[in-house]
Motif scaffolding. Structure first.
Motif, PDB file in Angstrom:
ATOM      1  N   MET C   1      27.047  -4.619  22.937  1.00  0.00           N
ATOM      2  CA  MET C   1      27.913  -4.943  21.817  1.00  0.00           C
ATOM      3  C   MET C   1      29.297  -4.295  21.985  1.00  0.00           C
ATOM      4  O   MET C   1      29.447  -3.324  22.708  1.00  0.00           O
ATOM      5  CB  MET C   1      27.271  -4.463  20.509  1.00  0.00           C
ATOM      6  CG  MET C   1      26.991  -2.980  20.476  1.00  0.00           C
ATOM      7  SD  MET C   1      26.211  -2.433  18.934  1.00  0.00           S
ATOM      8  CE  MET C   1      27.561  -2.597  17.794  1.00  0.00           C
ATOM      9  N   LEU C  60      24.768  10.685  16.207  1.00  0.00           N
ATOM     10  CA  LEU C  60      25.483   9.546  15.652  1.00  0.00           C
ATOM     11  C   LEU C  60      25.518   8.440  16.708  1.00  0.00           C
ATOM     12  O   LEU C  60      25.884   8.691  17.852  1.00  0.00           O
ATOM     13  CB  LEU C  60      26.910   9.985  15.315  1.00  0.00           C
ATOM     14  CG  LEU C  60      27.748   9.143  14.391  1.00  0.00           C
ATOM     15  CD1 LEU C  60      27.066   8.974  13.049  1.00  0.00           C
ATOM     16  CD2 LEU C  60      29.097   9.811  14.200  1.00  0.00           C
ATOM     17  N   LEU C  61      25.157   7.233  16.326  1.00  0.00           N
ATOM     18  CA  LEU C  61      25.290   6.124  17.252  1.00  0.00           C
ATOM     19  C   LEU C  61      26.776   5.820  17.429  1.00  0.00           C
ATOM     20  O   LEU C  61      27.532   5.791  16.460  1.00  0.00           O
ATOM     21  CB  LEU C  61      24.590   4.881  16.695  1.00  0.00           C
ATOM     22  CG  LEU C  61      23.065   4.906  16.640  1.00  0.00           C
ATOM     23  CD1 LEU C  61      22.545   3.633  15.983  1.00  0.00           C
ATOM     24  CD2 LEU C  61      22.465   5.058  18.037  1.00  0.00           C
ATOM     25  N   ALA C  63      27.907   3.079  17.938  1.00  0.00           N
ATOM     26  CA  ALA C  63      28.098   1.848  17.160  1.00  0.00           C
ATOM     27  C   ALA C  63      28.541   2.146  15.748  1.00  0.00           C
ATOM     28  O   ALA C  63      29.323   1.418  15.143  1.00  0.00           O
ATOM     29  CB  ALA C  63      26.804   1.037  17.143  1.00  0.00           C
ATOM     30  N   ARG C  64      28.038   3.267  15.205  1.00  0.00           N
ATOM     31  CA  ARG C  64      28.383   3.589  13.834  1.00  0.00           C
ATOM     32  C   ARG C  64      29.821   4.062  13.712  1.00  0.00           C
ATOM     33  O   ARG C  64      30.396   4.074  12.631  1.00  0.00           O
ATOM     34  CB  ARG C  64      27.463   4.680  13.318  1.00  0.00           C
ATOM     35  CG  ARG C  64      27.291   4.493  11.846  1.00  0.00           C
ATOM     36  CD  ARG C  64      26.599   5.587  11.194  1.00  0.00           C
ATOM     37  NE  ARG C  64      25.607   4.993  10.327  1.00  0.00           N
ATOM     38  CZ  ARG C  64      24.645   5.659   9.776  1.00  0.00           C
ATOM     39  NH1 ARG C  64      24.531   6.932  10.038  1.00  0.00           N
ATOM     40  NH2 ARG C  64      23.793   5.034   8.985  1.00  0.00           N
ATOM     41  N   ASP C  66      32.238   2.580  15.086  1.00  0.00           N
ATOM     42  CA  ASP C  66      33.073   1.397  15.213  1.00  0.00           C
ATOM     43  C   ASP C  66      34.067   1.321  14.066  1.00  0.00           C
ATOM     44  O   ASP C  66      33.698   1.448  12.901  1.00  0.00           O
ATOM     45  CB  ASP C  66      32.185   0.137  15.229  1.00  0.00           C
ATOM     46  CG  ASP C  66      32.993  -1.133  15.390  1.00  0.00           C
ATOM     47  OD1 ASP C  66      32.583  -2.180  14.860  1.00  0.00           O
ATOM     48  OD2 ASP C  66      34.066  -1.089  16.048  1.00  0.00           O
ATOM     49  N   GLN C  68      36.243   3.482  13.345  1.00  0.00           N
ATOM     50  CA  GLN C  68      36.537   4.800  12.786  1.00  0.00           C
ATOM     51  C   GLN C  68      37.402   5.601  13.762  1.00  0.00           C
ATOM     52  O   GLN C  68      37.617   5.192  14.895  1.00  0.00           O
ATOM     53  CB  GLN C  68      35.233   5.587  12.562  1.00  0.00           C
ATOM     54  CG  GLN C  68      34.085   4.790  12.051  1.00  0.00           C
ATOM     55  CD  GLN C  68      34.110   4.657  10.544  1.00  0.00           C
ATOM     56  OE1 GLN C  68      34.721   5.477   9.869  1.00  0.00           O
ATOM     57  NE2 GLN C  68      33.471   3.642  10.021  1.00  0.00           N
TER      58      GLN C  68
END
Lengths: 265, 761, 158
Positions: C1, C60-61, C63-64, C66, C68
């Motif tokens: 992703m 923390l992923l 992806a999370r 993203d 930020q």
């Protein structure tokens, strides 16, 4: 650490719930606990896009979104005032600030772990869990429910005339508690919640009015001894059942007296 | 002294505080194969079959090795970092068919990504014949179960080892008739003490990367304290010549002795040697807790005999030490439990007997203190109990009985006490801790009491007749210096301290000395950073080396001035004639000498000195703990820890102070919160930082350290060591304080809140 | 992703696997100051800022993060050097492995609370473990830094 096939930031609660019905999928809160597990997850469902990271306070209640962090709880002035510092006391020993900036209330409550300071302190408050499909459930009932595939949306704390206290015993300051004890003195009764028994927090209401209202030192002692008799404890590598039972006597007396003192002010 | 005894910033300070990429995993090549180990779930077992076929098919897997790739009858080796021939038994194979503790490696997997390797690990199929393990070290000696029954087990040195008895070492020594003297004493304290296999828990776990260099040699970059020993260990493990191996170290994220054993090196070394590809192995924190090299579990039986007036006359120590599945530092740590405790006191007679036994637990190793910690917990606790029995103040009792400067110390290898400020340490700590006001206990009125407890510590300064420290110094173009050492700075700041010594002697600026760290291809031979040897021994080598280099500078300078070397002096900047010259050429700058050395010159402006020492002068320390105890919950907290250290001259007072503060807190952790427990099958329960709790900054009030310095003539500028002595006082001091708080004595560490509330259990 | 992160002020777009942790993401981008010390979110070595909050990048992923802002010590070099000098003057940066996480979290503390007391300092930094220094030297460095900052603000020269 789990392996993850897909990451999905849910746009709606309904979408999150739909995804969560599949066995291979998981909701993540702060992911702190999930990160320590192994196994394959299909889709990891992130709720952080749903605006559920707020703590709202009205005249009658607190509404705490499931994605609100433990640090938010710790720092919220309204909760601090209402709980007389008990909520902050419950949070401040949990690992560290960086940890608490990630750990969510939803994750902590949903997990229903025995060591949870969060559940212990909420248990003596008039607290409810709002499940997406399951509706609003009293926390004391929720902790005994089996895991299901519903989504925990928020915690609701109804405001009452009450004073609170929270104390724990820990072998080192940032460790899991050996025992937790929260106390509430309302205008109607005295109640405690004892957790890390090692089992989940258990609510005990002083129906026999041993503690007295207003609370007296001797009364607190009497209620504490009663609590030690009726609340079951067990052995772990951090402490024996016998030791925990002894601690119930000590912490219950101390927290009830402290809450009672606050009530008197 | 202009530079020695100054609190200068460490040479790497600003690089570290700005987070520069200077550690192993910051500099490892990006294309390193990831190496991981499959580990035995059983404490004692034989691998009957191991099937790696499916695992090998995982995309990205480069190689999988099992015991079948390792000649089981070839010569075994040890992983212990010790001078060759090692006292440690040669009892290991790279991969052994017989696995001897939960966590013992069973297979080596190398692949392109961590995910591929993890997947392959989960697909390896192993069948074990499970054997009965020995998990209790009281049951090891002469047990019919043999942990090392193999014929190719070897003991190179006479340490009293016998694999057919599960015995790793045995020793006896003494002076005088111990039983007669004890029988004649008014009081004998007779107690047994127990300490556990606590972990160094440095922040950077074990890790190594390997490459093949330009010459087809194995290049090993490792977070290690012992580059030279590693070279030999890898050669032994892989059965290849040492000349094929180079070992060097980057910045290390802490060691405390953990990295005085080769923990990770041999596996990626094997992978890279076999595949000719770069590889790296990084231990997880879990692996660092279950398959590493913790402190030896010891049971120390002490008898201290004294007269009613307080005169201690005899000390008798028996130590039973648990070395775990492999010998490693078993034969060598046990000696300190007696030899670095008993000599604190003058005695008429002493005896020290010890046994080191094998068990099916992870192999123990070197952890700061190295046996002294365990012995001092026992002896100092016994002396505190003696003080109470005799109703004599514990500080006074010590002042009456300590060995003093000028004494002969029979229990310390019959050597002379050439430097000791221990008496001043005792006096000063009394003031610092407000002993007279606070001892033994004060009721705080809220269910809590505050009490004091005390402990003394001694250690050594290098291993006499064994440890080798070396230094090479050379003058560069511009008149600046390069100091090349073989000892390892693992955060202790030895690079800095050694540069300070060099700069003091060379009369230059501290910044003019560049330090090049341990590399087996380049460095002069050094045993490594352990046994508290770097400041005292390598530092002495640096001092002598710098003196000799001054001589060389003068020789070349005089040559250039056209006079003889005894007609000039060197002040760090210039070589100058003592008598003015006819031609007016009276002086020549160092930079010009350096320039001249690069043209038509046959005088090497370089010097190497190697030093060993026949003595190991003890540093001393006294620690007083003020502990607050909640008598109802049992929670105990150190409010204040006061300590006074005699390390001779502190070469860098800042670094010496921080060493002491850090060591004290490790000792506090061992006393109050670092616990090790096992499942019935022998698995370590405390396998993470979530379960094994080292002190956080909210677990301690304040630590105050001061120095009372003796002057040790054999050390550089009067210095002794400080690295290990600092961890030994909290154990006995805290146990003593808790006794004063509760009236109960504790003979085992850690002392938990439950034990404080329920002592009978 | 695909994710977009502003890393130390620089906007980057990367293709990642969904289970990539932020610590591995930033280290791959050359932010080697971020260290891994455990698997149980206890040590604090991996502390980074997510937007303005100190968090554990190991938990923390990526992806999370993203959309930020992520800040590591590489993006705070001036502040790190300014504060770090006070730690260096104590010799309290021993092995240095805990330093980046500790300094990140200390900088977070100073931003949140410019004049913290001793207990507040210790509690804020409780999740930053150190095994070398005994914490005492780090505290001296912090207190000296705070005093220096206060004097600077008042225009007092030392």
């Amino acid at each position: 650490m789990i392996t993850i096939r897909e990451y999905k930031k849910a746009a709606t609660l309904e979408e999150a719930w739909e995804l969560n019905q599949k066995r291979m999928n998981r909701v993540i809160g702060g992911m702190l606990w999930v990160k320590m597990t192994k196994g394959n997850v299909g889709t990891v469902i992130d709720l952080s896009g749903l605006g559920l990271d707020k703590i709202e306070e009205t005249e009658t209640e607190f509404r705490i979104g499931c994605m609100a962090t433990l640090r938010q709880l710790e720092e919220h002035p309204g909760l601090a005032a209402y709980s007389g510092g008990a909520v902050k006391e419950a949070m401040r020993h949990i690992v560290g600030v960086q940890f608490r900036n990630l750990a969510t209330v939803g994750g902590s409550v949903y997990g229903r772990f025995g060591f949870s300071d969060v559940i212990s302190v909420l248990m003596v408050m008039d607290a409810y869990v709002e499940m997406y499909k399951g509706g609003i459930i009293p926390l004391a009932e929720f902790v005994n429910m089996p895991y299901d595939r519903d989504i925990l949306v928020r915690i609701i704390i109804k405001k009452n005339k009450a004073s609170f206290s929270y104390q724990t015993v820990r072998i080192s300051k940032t460790d899991f508690p050996v025992l937790t004890c929260a106390a509430a003195v309302t205008d109607k009764d005295v109640r405690i919640a004892v957790g890390a028994r090692p089992g989940k927090a258990m609510l005990l209401i002083d129906r026999q009015q041993l503690a007295g209202l207003p609370v007296t030192a001797a009364g607190a002692q009497a209620f504490a001894e009663y609590a030690a008799q009726v609340i079951p404890t067990g052995n772990t590598n951090r402490g024996s059942a016998q030791y925990r039972t002894h601690l119930i006597k000590v912490l219950a007396q101390r927290t009830v007296l402290e809450a009672g003192g606050k009530a008197g002010c | 002294m202009k530079i020695v005894n100054q609190p200068l910033r460490k040479k790497d300070a600003m690089q570290l505080v700005t987070g520069q990429p200077v550690y192993m995993d910051d500099i490892a090549p990006a294309n390193c194969l990831v190496v991981k180990l499959l580990r035995s779930p059983h404490a004692n077992a034989i691998v009957t079959s191991i099937n790696t076929a499916i695992a090998a098919k995982v995309p990205g897997i480069e190689a999988i090795y099992t015991w079948e790739d390792v000649d089981q009858d070839a010569r075994r080796f040890t992983c212990a970092g010790q001078t060759y021939p090692e006292p440690s038994p040669y009892d290991r194979l790279l991969l052994d068919r017989h696995v001897r503790f939960v966590g013992d490696p069973v297979a080596i997997v190398a692949g392109e990504t961590e995910k591929a390797v993890d997947k392959a690990l989960s697909l390896i199929k192993v069948q074990y014949e499970i054997l009965e393990p020995i998990l209790d070290f009281h049951q090891s000696l002469d047990n019919k179960i043999l942990i090392h029954p193999e014929d190719n087990w070897e003991s190179l040195c006479p340490v009293g080892a016998d694999n057919k008895r599960n015995l790793c070492a045995h020793d006896e020594c003494g002076a005088g008739d111990i039983e007669a003297v004890l029988a004649d004493c008014d009081v004998v304290i007779d107690r047994v003490y127990h300490t556990k296999a606590v972990q160094q828990t440095m922040m950077e776990t074990f890790r190594t990367f390997c490459t093949i260099d330009t010459y087809g040699r194995l290049n090993v970059v490792s977070s290690t304290q012992i580059v030279f020993h590693c070279r030999r260990i890898i050669a032994n493990a892989l059965h290849i010549p040492q000349t094929k191996i180079r070992v060097s170290k980057p910045r290390i994220g802490g060691g405390f002795g953990a990295k005085q054993t080769s923990i990770t090196e041999i596996y990626p070394a094997f992978v890279t040697w076999m595949t000719k590809k770069p590889s790296k192995l990084i231990f997880s924190r879990e692996e660092s807790m279950i398959a590493s090299t913790p402190r030896h579990e010891m049971e120390v039986h002490v008898r201290v005999g004294a007269m009613n007036d307080g005169k201690i006359r005899a000390i008798d120590v028996y130590t039973l030490s648990n070395t775990g599945a492999y010998g490693e530092h078993g034969p060598t740590t046990v000696g300190l439990s007696g030899h670095k405790s008993i000599p604190l006191y003058r005695t008429e007679s002493y005896r020290f007997v010890s046994d080191v036994v094998y068990t099916n637990r992870m192999s123990a190793g070197a952890y700061r203190g190295y046996g002294a910690t365990q012995g001092l917990f026992a002896v100092e606790s016994a002396v505190n109990e003696l003080a109470a029995k005799l109703d004599i103040d514990p500080i006074e009792l010590r002042e009456m009985n300590i060995a003093r400067e000028g004494d002969m110390m029979p229990a310390y290898y019959d050597s002379w006490n050439t430097s000791s400020a221990l008496d001043r340490c005792l006096k000063r700590v009394r003031e610092m801790s407000r002993w007279d006001e606070k001892y033994p206990v004060r009721d705080m009125g809220n269910g809590k009491v505050r009490s004091l407890g005390i402990g003394m510590s001694m250690q050594g300064s290098s291993i006499p007749f064994v440890d080798v420290g070396s230094a090479t110094l050379k003058v560069n173009d511009d008149g600046f210096y390069t100091l090349i050492i073989g000892s390892a700075d693992m955060g202790t700041g030895c690079d800095t301290v050694l540069a300070q010594i060099a700069a003091e002697v060379l009369e230059c600026e501290y910044d003019d000395v560049t330090v090049f760290g341990a590399d087996t291809d380049v460095s002069p031979y050094d045993s490594g950073s352990y046994a508290s040897s770097t400041t005292y021994l390598t530092g002495k080598a640096v001092e002598i080396c710098a003196q000799k280099l001054r001589g060389k500078i003068c020789a070349l300078g005089a040559q250039l001035l056209g006079c003889s070397a005894d007609e000039v002096v060197f002040d760090g900047r210039c070589v100058t004639r003592t008598q003015p010259a006819a031609d007016g050429k009276n002086s020549i700058a160092l930079a010009d000498i350096a320039t001249a050395s690069m043209c038509g010159n046959s005088v090497a402006l370089e010097e190497t000195v190697t030093k060993s020492s026949p003595v190991s002068p003890p540093p001393y320390m006294v620690g007083v703990a003020e502990v607050e105890v909640d008598l109802l919950t049992g929670q105990a907290e150190v409010i204040e820890f006061n300590a006074v250290v005699d390390c001779g001259t502190p070469i860098n007072p800042n670094l010496a102070r921080v060493q002491a503060e850090g060591g004290i807190l490790q000792g506090i952790g061992m006393a109050l919160m670092e616990n090790i427990t096992y499942t019935p099958e022998g698995r370590v329960v405390e396998n993470s930082l979530m379960q094994y709790k080292i002190p956080s900054r909210v677990d301690i009030g304040h630590i105050h350290v001061e120095f009372e310095s003796s002057y040790e003539g054999t050390g550089p500028f009067g210095a002794k060591s400080i690295g290990e002595v600092v961890i030994n006082t909290p154990g006995p001091a805290i146990a003593h304080a808790i006794y004063n708080a509760t009236g109960h004595r504790y003979y085992e560490l850690p002392i938990t809140p439950e034990q404080i509330v329920m002592p009978e259990k | 992703m695909l994710i977009n992160i502003v890393l130390n002020g620089k906007k980057i777009t990367r293709e990642i696997e969904p289970d990539l942790l932020l610590i591995d993401f930033v280290r791959k981008e050359g932010c080697f100051s971020v260290k891994r010390g455990c698997e149980t979110s206890n040590c604090g070595l991996c502390t980074v800022f997510l937007n303005d909050k100190p968090v554990l990048s190991c938990s923390l992923l990526a992806a999370r993060a993203d959309g930020q802002q992520v800040t590591t010590l590489e993006g705070l070099q001036e502040e790190a050097a300014e504060f770090g000098a006070f730690i260096a003057d104590q010799g309290a940066e021993q092995c240095g492995f805990c330093n980046p996480g500790f300094i990140m979290n200390a900088l977070a503390l100073f931003r949140e609370n410019p004049e913290p007391g001793e207990e507040e300092i210790k509690e804020y930094l409780a999740g930053n473990l150190c095994r070398c220094s005994g914490y005492e030297g780090q505290l001296r460095g912090i207190l000296n830094f705070l005093a220096w900052k206060k004097d600077k603000k008042r225009g007092v020269s030392l």
